[in-house]
Every structure is written in structure tokens, then in C-alpha cells.
Design a protein around this motif. Structure first.
Motif, PDB file in Angstrom:
ATOM      1  N   HIS A   1       0.817  -1.215   0.000  1.00  0.00           N
ATOM      2  CA  HIS A   1       0.000   0.000   0.000  1.00  0.00           C
ATOM      3  C   HIS A   1       0.853   1.269   0.000  1.00  0.00           C
ATOM      4  N   HIS A   2       2.082   1.177   0.458  1.00  0.00           N
ATOM      5  CA  HIS A   2       2.959   2.355   0.492  1.00  0.00           C
ATOM      6  C   HIS A   2       4.128   2.197  -0.477  1.00  0.00           C
ATOM      7  N   ALA A   3       3.878   1.490  -1.567  1.00  0.00           N
ATOM      8  CA  ALA A   3       4.941   1.245  -2.544  1.00  0.00           C
ATOM      9  C   ALA A   3       5.572   2.522  -3.082  1.00  0.00           C
ATOM     10  N   PRO A   4       4.815   3.594  -3.404  1.00  0.00           N
ATOM     11  CA  PRO A   4       5.470   4.815  -3.894  1.00  0.00           C
ATOM     12  C   PRO A   4       6.470   5.403  -2.903  1.00  0.00           C
ATOM     13  N   VAL A   5       6.096   5.425  -1.622  1.00  0.00           N
ATOM     14  CA  VAL A   5       7.015   5.961  -0.605  1.00  0.00           C
ATOM     15  C   VAL A   5       8.221   5.045  -0.465  1.00  0.00           C
TER      16      VAL A   5
END
Length: 596
Positions: free
Chosen positions: A206-210
């Protein structure tokens, strides 16, 4: 039976209702199991009659008659067995259908009360119980009571044969007890490790971009690998134990089978039994131990389903009981907050103390204060997320606990600080995924939020997929669509938590216009504000600081209290001359020397 009755009565009402719904079908399964196990005697009896009657008499007619009878009974057995399997699958579906609504409510309650926990575990527990009901584990439970029947039949053949089969059954029962003692703790640990591993993977997903932007891929991969290795180690231990006990049971069954055959041969040699008795007893010994061996093979499932039922009962008990609500009219007059104190989510620490205020229809209040002062906690409480530890919130005189949340929901509009859109289309999100969305209300909400033209510019307009969490949209687009969702259906109380944090000037103008529209139609707006632009749309202000209310009143009365006063000059300072030109000249004289 009394103990079982007490245990059943201690279960949550939802579980009791689910069990009651399938009780009649379980009785039918028990009867089918009895018939299947009785027909299991067909093979041994046919073999006994063939050896002891057909072969000595050499009667072909007797052989054909016995064969026809055996075939008919075996066909009946196969049909009943198939019926039992299908019936168990339907029972599992009925159990799931009866309890799934309560399970979903429990997941929602866990997400609100324990946001750091694995709230979805209860859904996996329901899957575990449903799979157990439809699988071979429940078949083993229904077959176990028929083991004594086979032992009795073997005893009728000869007491020594009955004693040998009974001894094998006792030995397998001891293996079953040992399996229970040795695998209980590892299985519990395995569930916890599986949950931790899954949570780590979901967090990274869910926080792949970060994770990508901050270069955390390797570290997150290491953390997931560590938890995976711990899970695999525990799984290996559990699998080794289960496999060991399963192998021991199979070894014992083979030894018993050979022993019974040898015992039968000894009895035949000593003319205490016939060859047919010897072979029939050997087959019955295998059948007598089969349910116990099947139970050992499914012992890991037994432990898992028992733990799942325990967690289901605990989770369902934690959900506040939903008694029958007296239907109340939709709110339209006032919101009154009286001396409420609130705790932070998932903690007992009080973050908001003794807050009181009242708003009438057409009012809009801006809640201001430094970060950590409890503004978002107050917003959550106003929409029913978390009950106050002290004090009360009333809407048109009724507390939130007196209103059915499902009936009150359409009268509430909420835009959280962390904008959350659901996987689906823009239209579905704005209409709150209504089964039959009202197109007129949908377009009205979009126009009131000033987002109608923006939506039309999207690739598929209102049918554009927003992705999980709205990832297909920009931050400003998500916030404006979430504002339209909050305004859908003209709710009476609209709570907006930092609604302009991602908005440009056009978006802020649309927000101010939306607040004015809500006030004009007689609604109440509560805005958590950090940027001053929204203050022009409200007529009240509430100031919070360190969890306490510092001021509440009209904007005209409270706003001057927030403006810092300019320091007054002292008399000595006022009497000093201020030859500004001379000072500037000295500054110019100094600069060349510095440059030099």
C-alpha cells in the motif's frame, strides 16, 4: 451434556444463531454417517459368507445372490456418502451466510477500536471454520462414534480379535492425545506469525510509492524475509510434528492389520475360527481404526478451527450489542456537545478534556488550534467514531447511542483528514456505493462541491475508476470528490477535517461555496481548519489547545483573541532620536571597506 449446554450458552448470540440454523442439517449428516458406517459391514460380511458358505457348497446361485445384494448395498452407501458430502458443503454455506454480517460488523469495530491490530483475521477465521465444516475433519468427527461398533463385531467373531482391535484403538487414541499436547502451542504461534508476515507485505504494497522514493525496497524486503523465515520455521516445526504423529498412526495400523491377520490364522489353525472370519476381522480392524487415523491426519485442522472459533467468539462479544432502535426523525435542528472527554484511537490516554458547545441549523464552526490539540479526535466523535469517556453528544436531543448508525448515516457528511476513496468508479464513491444511486443527488453533490466539471474532464467521466484509495487521481481531485461524497444526499451535519489541505485557489473557492450552500439549506458544518481562507465561510470558531477548549463563540468575537498584539514602545525608546539617513550613510561608508 450439561457441560456442553453451558459452553454453547456462553457463545455470542450470533454464533449460537449460526449453529442453530444448521443444527437440523447436522442431525441429517449424523444419520447419513450412521448409515454409511453400517453399510461398511457389507464388504466383510460378503467375504465371510463367500468363504464360509459359497466355497464349501460350490453354489453359484448363492454367490450370485450375495453379489447382487452386496452391489445394491454398496451403491446405496456410495449415494449416501455423496449426499453427505454435498450436505456438508451446504451447511458450510448456511453457517457463513448466517454469521457473515456480524463478522463484517466485528471487522469494522476492530478497525475503529484497534487500528493497529489485524482486523481481517476474523474473516480468515470464518473461512477456516467454513472450510472445516465442508471438509474431511467433520466427517472424522461423525465417524469416530462408530469405532466401538466394529470392535463389537470383531469381538463377536472371537474375543481375542475384539481385544486386539480395541488395543489398537486405544494406542491410536494415545497418539491423538499426544498430537494435541505437542501441536497446540506451535499452531497458535503459526497463526500469529502468518498475520505478522501478511501485515508486513500489505504495508509495503500500500505504500509502494514511498518505499520506492525513499530507497527502502531492500530494507522492507529484508523485514518481510525475516518474518517469512520465522513463519516457515514455525510451519516446519508444526508440519514435522503432524507428519510424525501421522506416520506413527499409519505404522500402528499396519502392525495391527498384520497382527489381526496372524491372530486369525492362529485361530483357524486351532479350529477356533474360519478363514472367512479371519479375513472379515482383518478388514473390520482397518475400518475401526480409519476414523481415528483420519482424526490424527486432520488434527492440525481441529486445533486451527478451535482457535478460530475462540477468536470469533471473542471478536463478536467485543462488538456493542445492537438493540432494536426506536425510529427517530432525521435531525434538522441542533448539535449539542456537553462536557465531552475523548481518548486517542486504540489507547486510554485522554486527549480532549471537557469540551462543550452548541450549534444551531445554519451554523458553521471552524475548529482551530495547534497540531495535537485534539481537533481530529473531536471530528471523529461528532460522526460517531469513538464514544466519549465522559460527557455526551446530542443531535436534536438524542444521543448518538440512541440512534441507529445505519439510519443516521445519510444525515452525516464526513471528510477525514486522510482522504479515503474506495476501489470503484467516481460515481460509486460519491453515491456511497448505494445499491440504487440517485442520479439527481449525485450530480447535485458534485456541483455543490464544485467538482462536476473536473469529473467530466476525466477519461471516463463519472465512470472513471479511482483505484485503491483513489491512487488514480491527484491529491486535490481525491479531496474534492471526497467532499462531494460528504455532501451527497444533503446531510444535516457535515464534518470536514482539513478539507483544503490539497486544494488550489479554485478548490478553496468551491469549498467556501459548498459550506455556504450547506448553511443556506439549514445544515451544520464543522470544519477543522489550519488555513485561514475557510474562516470567511463560518460564523463560529472553536479554539483548542493541548486538549482543552480555549474559546468558543462567533467569529467576530473569537478571531481578535488569536491576533497577537503589537508590543508597545517604552518611554525611553520613544524619546531617542532616530536619524535614519545618518545611519544609512554610515552603512554605505562601511560597505566599501568590507569589500576592500
Amino acid at each position: 451434556m450439561i457441560g456442553q449446554g453451558k459452553r454453547f450458552s456462553s457463545l455470542p448470540v450470533e454464533l449460537r444463531d449460526a449453529v442453530t440454523a444448521v443444527r437440523g442439517a447436522l442431525v441429517a449428516v449424523a444419520m447419513a454417517s450412521g448409515l454409511v458406517n453400517l453399510l461398511m459391514l457389507v464388504g466383510p460380511v460378503f467375504m465371510l459368507q463367500t468363504y464360509d458358505r459359497v466355497l464349501p457348497s460350490r453354489s453359484i446361485a448363492t454367490l450370485v445372490g450375495l453379489l447382487v445384494i452386496a452391489l445394491v448395498l454398496l451403491v446405496v452407501q456410495a449415494g449416501v456418502d455423496v449426499l453427505r458430502s454435498r450436505l456438508l458443503a451446504r451447511i458450510a454455506e448456511i453457517f457463513d451466510e448466517t454469521i457473515r454480517g456480524a463478522v463484517f460488523d466485528s471487522v469494522q469495530h476492530a478497525a475503529l477500536s484497534r487500528p493497529n491490530g489485524d482486523g481481517l483475521q476474523i474473516m480468515r477465521d470464518l473461512d477456516t471454520v467454513r472450510g472445516f465444516i465442508a471438509g474431511s475433519g467433520l466427517v472424522a468427527i461423525f465417524d469416530l462414534p462408530w469405532t466401538p461398533l466394529y470392535i463389537i463385531v470383531c469381538t463377536l467373531f472371537h474375543p481375542l480379535m475384539g481385544l486386539a482391535v480395541a488395543g489398537g484403538a486405544v494406542a491410536l487414541a494415545l497418539i491423538t492425545v499426544a498430537a494435541e499436547l505437542f501441536t497446540r502451542a506451535p499452531t497458535r504461534s503459526l497463526v500469529a506469525l502468518a498475520s505478522s508476515r501478511r501485515q508486513m507485505a500489505e504495508t509495503a504494497f500500500h505504500h509502494a510509492p514511498v518505499v520506492h522514493a525513499l530507497g527502502m525496497q531492500q530494507r522492507m524486503g529484508e523485514l518481510w524475509s525475516e518474518r517469512t523465515q520465522a513463519y516457515l520455521n514455525a510451519q516446519r516445526v508444526t508440519s514435522d510434528l503432524t507428519g510424525t504423529f501421522g506416520s506413527a498412526s499409519r505404522f500402528l495400523r499396519m502392525i495391527l492389520q498384520s497382527g489381526v491377520l496372524a491372530l486369525g490364522a492362529w485361530l483357524v489353525i486351532n479350529q477356533q475360527a474360519t478363514a472367512g472370519v479371519m479375513l472379515a476381522a482383518t478388514i473390520l480392524s482397518i475400518r475401526a481404526l480409519a476414523p481415528i487415523e483420519l482424526a490424527i491426519a486432520n488434527w492440525r485442522s481441529f486445533i486451527a478451527v478451535r482457535a478460530s472459533v475462540g477468536r470469533l467468539a471473542e471478536a463478536l462479544t467485543a462488538v456493542p450489542s445492537r438493540s432494536a432502535f426506536t425510529p427517530l426523525p432525521a435531525p434538522k435542528n441542533e448539535v449539542r456537545v456537553t462536557s465531552i472527554s475523548l481518548t486517542a484511537p486504540a489507547t486510554d490516554a485522554v486527549v480532549l478534556h471537557e469540551v462543550s458547545f452548541a450549534l444551531r441549523a445554519g451554523n458553521a464552526v471552524a475548529v482551530v488550534g495547534p497540531s495535537g490539540s485534539g481537533k481530529s479526535t473531536l471530528a471523529r466523535a461528532l460522526v460517531g467514531i469513538g464514544a466519549p469517556v465522559r460527557g455526551v453528544i446530542r443531535i436534536d436531543g438524542a444521543t448518538l447511542a440512541q440512534r441507529d448508525p445505519r439510519a443516521l448515516g445519510p444525515s452525516i457528511g464526513y471528510l477525514p483528514q486522510d482522504v479515503a476513496l474506495f476501489r470503484g468508479t467516481v460515481a460509486e464513491n460519491i453515491s456511497r456505493f448505494a445499491a440504487s444511486p440517485d442520479a439527481i443527488k449525485l450530480l447535485a453533490a458534485a456541483r455543490e462541491a464544485g467538482v462536476h466539471e473536473l469529473i467530466l474532464r476525466l477519461p471516463d467521466g463519472y465512470e472513471t475508476e479511482v483505484g485503491d484509495g483513489g491512487l488514480m487521481l491527484s491529491g486535490g481531485q481525491r479531496q474534492r470528490i471526497a467532499l462531494a461524497r460528504a455532501l451527497y444526499g444533503d446531510p444535516f451535519l457535515v464534518v470536514l477535517d482539513e478539507p483544503n489541505s490539497n486544494l488550489d485557489s479554485e478548490g478553496e473557492r468551491a469549498l467556501i461555496h459548498a459550506i455556504a450552500r450547506v448553511r443556506a439549506r439549514g445544515g451544520i458544518v464543522v470544519v477543522i481548519a489550519h488555513r485561514p481562507a475557510v474562516l470567511q465561510a463560518v460564523d463560529h470558531m472553536l479554539v483548542l489547545n493541548e486538549g482543552r477548549m480555549q474559546a468558543f463563540g462567533t467569529t467576530a468575537a473569537v478571531l481578535p483573541l488569536l491576533v497577537p498584539k503589537a508590543p508597545q514602545p517604552t518611554p525611553a525608546t520613544a524619546a531617542e532620536p532616530a536619524p535614519a539617513p545618518a545611519r544609512r550613510k554610515r552603512k554605505k561608508d562601511v560597505e566599501p571597506r568590507q569589500n576592500a
